[in-house]
Each structure stands twice: as C-alpha cells, then as structure tokens.
Design an enzyme around this catalytic site. Sequence first.
Site, PDB file in Angstrom:
ATOM      1  N   ASP A   1      34.326  39.034  32.310  1.00 19.21           N
ATOM      2  CA  ASP A   1      35.103  38.260  31.341  1.00 19.21           C
ATOM      3  C   ASP A   1      34.753  36.807  31.554  1.00 19.21           C
ATOM      4  OD1 ASP A   1      37.154  36.893  29.836  1.00 19.21           O
ATOM      5  OD2 ASP A   1      38.272  38.778  29.852  1.00 19.21           O
TER       6      ASP A   1
ATOM      7  N   ARG B   1      51.695  38.273  29.472  1.00 22.63           N
ATOM      8  CA  ARG B   1      51.244  39.659  29.320  1.00 22.63           C
ATOM      9  C   ARG B   1      50.263  40.085  30.413  1.00 22.63           C
ATOM     10  NH1 ARG B   1      50.026  36.741  25.454  1.00 22.63           N
ATOM     11  NH2 ARG B   1      47.783  37.125  25.544  1.00 22.63           N
TER      12      ARG B   1
ATOM     13  N   LYS C   1      39.243  34.632  34.689  1.00 18.63           N
ATOM     14  CA  LYS C   1      40.097  35.814  34.683  1.00 18.63           C
ATOM     15  C   LYS C   1      39.527  36.933  35.539  1.00 18.63           C
ATOM     16  CE  LYS C   1      42.216  35.207  30.107  1.00 18.63           C
ATOM     17  NZ  LYS C   1      42.402  35.807  28.770  1.00 18.63           N
TER      18      LYS C   1
ATOM     19  N   ALA D   1      44.804  41.105  28.822  1.00 19.00           N
ATOM     20  CA  ALA D   1      46.048  41.859  28.983  1.00 19.00           C
ATOM     21  C   ALA D   1      45.775  43.323  29.313  1.00 19.00           C
ATOM     22  CB  ALA D   1      46.888  41.732  27.712  1.00 19.00           C
TER      23      ALA D   1
ATOM     24  N   CYS E   1      38.769  36.586  -7.498  1.00 20.45           N
ATOM     25  CA  CYS E   1      39.642  36.562  -8.682  1.00 20.45           C
ATOM     26  C   CYS E   1      41.076  36.926  -8.302  1.00 20.45           C
ATOM     27  CB  CYS E   1      39.107  37.505  -9.752  1.00 20.45           C
ATOM     28  SG  CYS E   1      39.009  39.238  -9.232  1.00 20.45           S
TER      29      CYS E   1
ATOM     30  N   ASP F   1      39.360  42.227  22.273  1.00 18.65           N
ATOM     31  CA  ASP F   1      40.056  42.017  21.002  1.00 18.65           C
ATOM     32  C   ASP F   1      39.085  41.606  19.905  1.00 18.65           C
ATOM     33  OD1 ASP F   1      39.388  39.502  21.856  1.00 18.65           O
ATOM     34  OD2 ASP F   1      41.439  38.739  21.984  1.00 18.65           O
ATOM     35  N   ASN F   2      37.794  41.731  20.164  1.00 20.88           N
ATOM     36  CA  ASN F   2      36.770  41.352  19.202  1.00 20.88           C
ATOM     37  C   ASN F   2      36.077  42.607  18.685  1.00 20.88           C
ATOM     38  OD1 ASN F   2      34.108  40.659  18.163  1.00 20.88           O
ATOM     39  ND2 ASN F   2      34.514  38.594  18.896  1.00 20.88           N
TER      40      ASN F   2
END
Length: 958
Positions: free
Chosen positions: A444, A455, A472, A418, A576, A520-521
């Site tokens: 990519d 998007r 892409k 995007a 916990c 996005d990583n």
Amino acid sequence: MNALESHLEIDEGLYSRQIYVLGYDAMQRMTGSSVLVSGMKGVGVETAKNIILAGVKSVTVHDQGDAQWSDLSSQFFLSEGDVGQNRAVVSQRHLAELNSYVPVVAYTEELSEKFLSAFQVVVLTNSSLEEQLRISDFCHANNICFILADTKGLLFCDFGEHFVVYDPSEAEPVSATIQHITQGCPGVVTIACEEKQEHFENGGMVTFSRVEGMTELNNSDRGVCPDPCAVSAGPYHLEIGDTTTFSPYHRGGTITQVKMPQTHSYLTHYCTLHMAFQALHAFQSKMGRLPRPRNQVDADRLLELAQDLAGWQAPLDEELVRAFAAVSAGDLSPINAVIGAMAAQEVLKAASGKFTPLDQWFYFDAWECLPEQEHSVPLSEQDCAPRGSRYDGQIAVFGADFQERLGQQKYFVVGAGAIGCELLKNFGMIGLAAGKGGRITVTDMDTIERSNLNRQFLFRPQDVLGLRPPLKSEVAAAAVRHMNPYTNVTAHQDCLGPDTEQLYGDNFFLGLDGVATALDNPQARVYVGERCVQYLKPLLDSGTEGTKGHVQVFVPFLTESYGHAMDLAEKTYPLCTLRHFPTAIQHTLQVGPTCHHGPSLQTGEALEKLELVHSSLQEKPLSWGECVAWARRLWEQLFRNDIQQLLYNFPPDHVRHSPSYRKSGSSPSPLFPLPLAAACYTVPQLSQDISALARAGSRTGLMVISASFSSGRMLFLQPRLESQALPRDLLTLPSFRVMSQCKIPSPPPLNLSLIPLSLAPQDDNSNFHLNFIVAASNLRAENYGIPTADWLQSKRIVGRIVPAIATTTAAVAGLVCLELYKLVWGHKDLGSYRQSFLRLAEPMFICIQPCSPSKQQVRACMAPKPRPSLGDHQGLSAPGCEEHGLALRMLLYREAVLYAAFWSSEKLKEQLANRLTELVHCITGKAVPKDCRFLEFQIVCEGEEEDSTPPPVHVQLH
C-alpha cells in the site's frame, strides 16, 4: 447550513466517512448511550472494538475469567504473556487507544441489577443460559436494549416494546422516478427509462410520494403484483393494484420499495440450529463442559437432547446436529469477526435509532468450510485434540494438519486500508503464513490520515502526529506481528500496476498460493484479477459501501473470473438527460466538465462558454446589493427562462412518451447564490434575510414585486428596464456576432479581483461553493418534480464519497477468511464456495454459489502446444478446444502472426519446426528473456461466437 452548524461538535475529520452512513442526528443520539459488553473472548472484543470506533458515549468491558491459551486463536488483544491475567483488564488497555472520545472501563465483578441499570445497551457474549435469561429479563423490564452474541454463530436482539426507529432504511432505498400511472385494474406505473423494474422485488411493497393528480397514492403502501410482466409491455412498468377510482395522474412522483418479500427455504436448517443451541446449553449444564471435538458419544448425546427439546415442533436435520456437536468446542476468528460486526451494528441501531433492528434470532453457519467428504479423509478425535497451542480453538474444528498447512501459505494482500487491516488481523489470528515457508506480502503506497482512525483499527492517533505520517503497510504489518509474533509478513509500498511488473512479475506470482484485494479502485481490482487469471491464482475480493458489503471468491477453472462477475463500468448519464431531461437528483447535481463526459465542445457550446466568461467580466458586482442583482438574474435565467424555452421547444404533449421531464411547478423559495458571487468577486457579505435583500436591491436601483406564480407571497427582486442589463441590441445579436464584435476587457482597466472557487468536496465549507450547488440542484429538481436532497447527501454525490463504517468492514473481512479456509483445503466442488452480499442496515444476509466459468474463460487458462504429427496441416491446438467444438485457426504474439491454419504445408512445417520461444524470436526479431516464465498469446478459433473477444492464452515456460 443551519443543520450543519448545529452539529459542529461531531468531529467530522475523524468520522467523515461514517457520517455519510448514519447522519448527524444519529451520530448525536449515539453520544448519549453507555454500552456494556460482557465477555472478552473473540466475539466480545470484536463487538467492543467496532462500537468504540463508531463513537458511543462510553463502553464498559466485563469479564470475570482469565486469559487461556485457546483464547489466542481469536482474541487479538491478548498475547502469550497475558495468559493467566483477567481478559477485561488486558483488553481495556488496548481498546482505550482506539478512540479518545469514548471512555473505556474494565469491570470484573458479578453483574448486579444496580450495575446493569446504568447502561442503555447491554451485550452478552459466551455466557451460560442462566445468565442470559436473568439479564435479558431485567433488560426487557427496564427498557434496556439487550443483545446476545455467541462465537458459534448466534445473535439475538430485544430492544423492548417502546423502542423507536427514526430511520429504518439505508440512505438510498430502491426507488425510481415516475413517468406515468394508468387508471385501471391493475394500475400500471411507468418509470423513467434509466431505472428498470427488475430492481423491485416481486411480492414486495412500495410507497409513493410527490405524485400530482393521483394523490390518493401518496404516503400509502401498495403491493407490487407478483407477476409484473403479465400486463407490462417492457422493462419499465410495475403493476400496483386497482387504481380505477383514483384521480387521473398529472405529473411527478417517486416510487420506493419499503418491504422485501420473505423467503423460508431454509426454515428446517435454522430451526435445527436453534434446537442445537438449546441442546448445547443443556449438555453444558449436565456435563459441565462442551462436547469433545469429533467425539461420537458426545455427538449422540447432543442429538438426543435436541430431539427431546424439538418434540413435534419441527423436523431436525440429524447430520447437522452431529456436525454442530463436532465443532462446538472450536473458536474461529472469522466467525467472531462476522458475529461481532453484526452485534456492533445492532448496538449502533439501539444507540441511534438508525436502521431496522434484527427481529430477535439470527443464526450464521459456514459448514462448507469443513473438509469435503468425497475428497478428503474424515477428521478424527485425535486430529482435533488440544495441543496446548494458541491455535487450539481452530484445531478443534479443522485439525492439526490443516493448521500446519495454513502456516505454509504464501499470500499477497493488496491494500492496507480498512478492509486490509481487518484481513491482516484475521490472518494473524488464524496462523496464516505463521509456519515454515509461509509468507504474507502486503503493499500500500498510502500514508495514514486522521480520517483513517475511525475504521482502520491497526492505526493509532500517534501515527498521525508527526510531520511525515508513516506508511499504512508498514504500521499494519508491525501491528500484526505484535498480535502474532510467528506471522511472517513483509510490507511493500508499491502501487500494483503495469509500472511495477518487474517487481511483481512471473517469479513473484508463481510463488503465491493466492491473492486478497482490499482496494476501493475498480480499475486496480480489474488489473489484479487479470494477473490472477494469467498466473492461475485464486483471488479473494471484497468491498463495502456504508452498511452494504460483498465478498467474492474466484478459483481458476472452477468459477468465473473477476471481470465477468460484476459490472465495473462507472455510472454515466447522457448529456441530453443532464441538460434537459433529468429524472433523478444525481442528474441535477452533475456540474462542470462532468456533464460532457469527455467530448470536445462543439461550436455552439464553446460560444456559450465564452458568453459566460464575457458576462462575468463585464458585469462585475461591486457591492452586496449588486450581488443581489447578479444572483436574481442568474436565478431568473436558470430556473424560469430556460425552462420556459424548453417547454416552447418541447411541449408536454410532444414528449409524454419519452424520458420524463417536468415543466416548472410550484416555485420553491428563492435560494439566491449570493455568498458565491460575493466570495468570487471579493465583495463584503451582508445579511441574507429576505427583507435585508429587498432593501439592498432598492438601494441599487431594483424594485420589489410579488411573484404572481407563487403559491405564497414570497418576495422576488426584479431590475428596472434601464438597470445594469446588457444593451438590447447586443442581446439580440447571434452568439457568433456577440463574440466577434465585443472584445473581452483586459483585467487592469476593470480592476478585476476574481477568486476561482474549487468544487472539491474536501475543501473548507466556508467558501460557499457547495451551498450554491445544493441550492441550484434542488431548484432544478423542483422544476422537474424530482425529490430534493439535503446538504450532506448532495456533498456525498458531488464528491463521489464512498460511505464507510467499521462494522461492515469487519464483517466482510471475516467472510473473506471463511473462503480462504476452503482454498487452503483445496475444495473442488463449486457448491462449497460462496459469494456473500450483506446489508447490515436491514439486516439482510445473502450467500450464493459462484457462477461457473464460461467456455472462453476456461480457454483463457489453456496453453497451446505443438501436436506430435505435423503432416496433417492442423498445426497447433489449444488443449480442451476440441471438446468445446473449437479448432485453432490463428495464433498471435502481440501483433505478429505465429501460426495460421490456412498457410501452406511448407510454411507450417517451417514455423512449427522451431520451439515456441524460437518462433517468437524468429517472427518478432526479439529474443524472449531468460527469466521469462510466461508468454501471452491471442488465439482465433473456428466456430467462435460472433462479436466475441477471446481472452488471451498464457503459456508457462519450463
């Protein structure tokens, strides 16, 4: 599921990420709005593109003018062959391809009142003042939402007096779980220890909900004390005013910030811009043109008009008005991207009632992109005169020499999703790498999926029709070359990482001018940041989450590096907290192995898991009624017995000062996991109506009772003592005796037919796994007094789905290119650069100066070298260490020590007599490859801070 089933008409496959931003209700309201966008220059086409991708009812694009050469600097759907044709007609052909659900119509006549009345939202771009006043008055009188956008950085909204906002904020506002509230003046709110009070703004307003005991606070706004630390004893306290007369606090509750404090530090700046725009309209009306670029006479005239308009109302920044006049004839694609994205977001607010609309006027500027006065020669009128070029709109601002410099740039774009698509579009428009020697490399490894089309606007539906979707990077590169045939862009399909360092090695990175990430990583972004530090290359980083976005620029020696600029650690929770003391819905939604965060199971935990396996095999339900019994026993154990056991072990008074946990309060409606059991054991499913469940329980040896602890008469199912429960003697045995004496039956004798259910969020929702997670999570939330989450919100949290929308993506890509301008200029002043953070939902826009690098980060870019004199036994030094009070003590290459200050003088002379590469070969036994351009070393210095980890030093070889 009833809410989900009522929205099946929305194409979730296409809008999957946008749904998590807007929600189903807002998406449905959008489909009833017709939108008019008038003006198909840069900002108009940006606005229309984002609206169409979002999915409104219809879009009409309007323009009475023909395409000109100067339009090509920002109008990405116009080509050189379109010059002379109507802008709306040409744009319509391309815009109609973006979303098959949104009809796009071109209109080229004058905008009459009859024509305007057919729309719910009207967007006006780059129009005359007379046209703006006429259309805005008509829209206001007829309850039509009106939006004005200008390529010079102006946005205005008027949604009328009767506009309704259904949801004014983001899905996740700043909130915290309450642990305690005191009676006093001021009252002090103690929040859960994992949620610090610095997330709440001083002077803001907060609201309370679900508070038990001190119910006077519920659904009422109260101000946070301007100085919450004056009375608080730690970072988990907030002052809220006088609570002396309120009832004593009992338990539970959530505190949420609903209003942010306002700041007016730039009031003079934006008042000046407001007057400058009004003066510009007057100038155009009188002169019939815009001020000429860098023309002193026109600048003086515009200043006079602005002073006449301002009068006594507000002081003017005269230099700002002159700068405004100098660039007002320009047309910059990045500015259009930002304003067009914000205008489109306001359209979506108008069409859906989702999020808070802009309060009328918004001005955006980026004066820092202009040349730094102390480091450059001022631009002249001749520098910025039109050349009959597609870049004339940009040359009017920055000059022809800068345009040539842009064309020679070599940039690496990592990611073609995007943000990557928007970056490549902007790069093509501004002419990056469109000249001699210029080059853009984009990589990519992903292929195009249907959900990308919402998007990633460089892709089209035909790209996902084949059996093998294209890559892409290849499709994006081809699209950019179509927009600007002069752009030199090469597509790669590699994942950037240690495995591809042979391809993206010294020669590749040394030949770059900069790197732009569209990832996005977080781990991949850290790796790219490290490579940029290693090769001294500037990095442009950006990211989005829903309507929130950020842009950061990292410049060697000038700003801090990527890893230091943000906290990249993934949010984790103590075991916990998840098992016994949850304080947020995220805790109750943690399932399966994620609860343990990696550690191996202890003996007790392993036996518990084995008991669950044993129970699943031994108590296989064979009918729908037996599934009812299975579900009822599971509910009893998880949401009643386990809570009672916890209260027995940790009474409320024992833990009142520890992380908050809540005992069972008013029990929720029974949400049995019946479909899950039936699907897992392949049992035919029947009705889930409560009376039908009671009849099914009666037929299988269950009796119906009324639960005494319920506030209403909700029916529960309880088995008889002699029903299918495990033998009493077996239940009383310790866990290890149960597992040692009871063998797990083999599958054939039991005729098992178990179906494992995946918890992956992208799976088909019909297998009921997510329904069970939502029900179980909300029941557990009720146990602890935590606000529950709906099906959509729960799915997003469980699947770790990042919400996304085209408007935010376009905005951050525009901001990236503004920082790119500064890098190409070679700005040397830290104050010229900006880190940007935006929230289009509120709307809020923050631009701040980057942080300067720390002492160690500066040292990371320094190269050690031999000193001319070796007789002083000080050996090597890192340039710049002395001024920081540091002396080099050790130099290491991988695990080999090349130099140590404490060595004898003979050994020092022997080591330092060799060249650096020879020294590495001598110590390690491995020769440095001939094509190696960099060596990485670790250094240890005297005077180093305790517990500090010095960054590596990279030596460039010649």
